[in-house]
Design an enzyme around this catalytic site. Sequence first.
Site, mmCIF file in Angstrom:
data_model
loop_
_atom_site.group_PDB
_atom_site.id
_atom_site.type_symbol
_atom_site.label_atom_id
_atom_site.label_comp_id
_atom_site.label_asym_id
_atom_site.label_seq_id
_atom_site.Cartn_x
_atom_site.Cartn_y
_atom_site.Cartn_z
ATOM 1 N N TYR A 80 59.851 75.712 6.326
ATOM 2 C CA TYR A 80 60.211 77.654 6.473
ATOM 3 C C TYR A 80 60.783 78.215 5.554
ATOM 4 C CZ TYR A 80 57.031 76.384 10.801
ATOM 5 O OH TYR A 80 56.748 74.872 11.577
ATOM 6 N N HIS A 115 54.202 67.330 8.882
ATOM 7 C CA HIS A 115 53.349 69.492 9.036
ATOM 8 C C HIS A 115 52.233 69.221 8.847
ATOM 9 C CE1 HIS A 115 55.485 72.731 8.052
ATOM 10 N NE2 HIS A 115 53.938 73.157 9.984
#
Length: 281
Positions: free
Chosen positions: A57, A115
């Site tokens: 992010y 992830h």
Amino acid sequence: MKAELPAVTLPGGRQVPALGLGTWHMGEGDASRAEEAASLRAGLDLGMTVIDTAEMYADGGAEEVVGDAIGGRRDEVFLVSKVLPYNASRAGTVAACEASLKRLGTDRIDLYLLHWRGRHPLAETVEAFEGLKAAGKIGAWGVSNFDEPDMRELLGAAEPARPAANQILYNLARRGIEYDLLRWSQVQGIPLMAYSPLDEGRLIGHPALEEIGRIHNATSAQVALAFLLMRANVIAIPKSGSPDRVRENFKASEIRLTSEDLRLLDEAFPPPTRKRPLEMI
């Protein structure tokens, strides 16, 4: 009186609130960084102590915002971050974790996730996770964007170790996991973390949610979150960069949807009748 958030029990026995705080798209611009950190602190004040972030992010920027927010309050937080799949080799996972710890300004991550699946063997990533756990750098490990067959493979590769959670895309508009993965995970005792619980804002203002909201004196977003809060072993992690919106999200825990509400939701957002590929954003 403040509403009591429903809780989810993780493998190992730790309880965390079923409504937490997401950080996707945080840290992308300096102008909003202070308000983003303030919104996370507002969530902590309300008991929304699960904060989810990732090295991906804003290329680490979101982790830095989280670091700002949790300064002096680390012990209140159940901190979740993620390693990118191309970093998830044995050595790469350890290096990625160290970099995340530095950006977060802490010495430990409570839950560290892969992830999504990549080219590195699952057994190698799990070995790195177990090493980080033994070193006290992480409290537990898990995965993200894993469908049921992936999870079965993971359990085989990880044994006797087990993942503590699987973070997936789940909201009223994307209910595919209800066909198999949701029930399977509940039976296995592996909590699911629902990211984008408002479908990146697309559920806000939906007529069916607005109609149910009028009955409960609630917003469409609160109704969408209340639906997820009724699901056993599911943790919803809406992202908001505004303290006021975080407080609004928290009030979803006060809503008790009726069987008629659920019928209307099924009508507007039909549950799956067959296996669907796992959706991702």
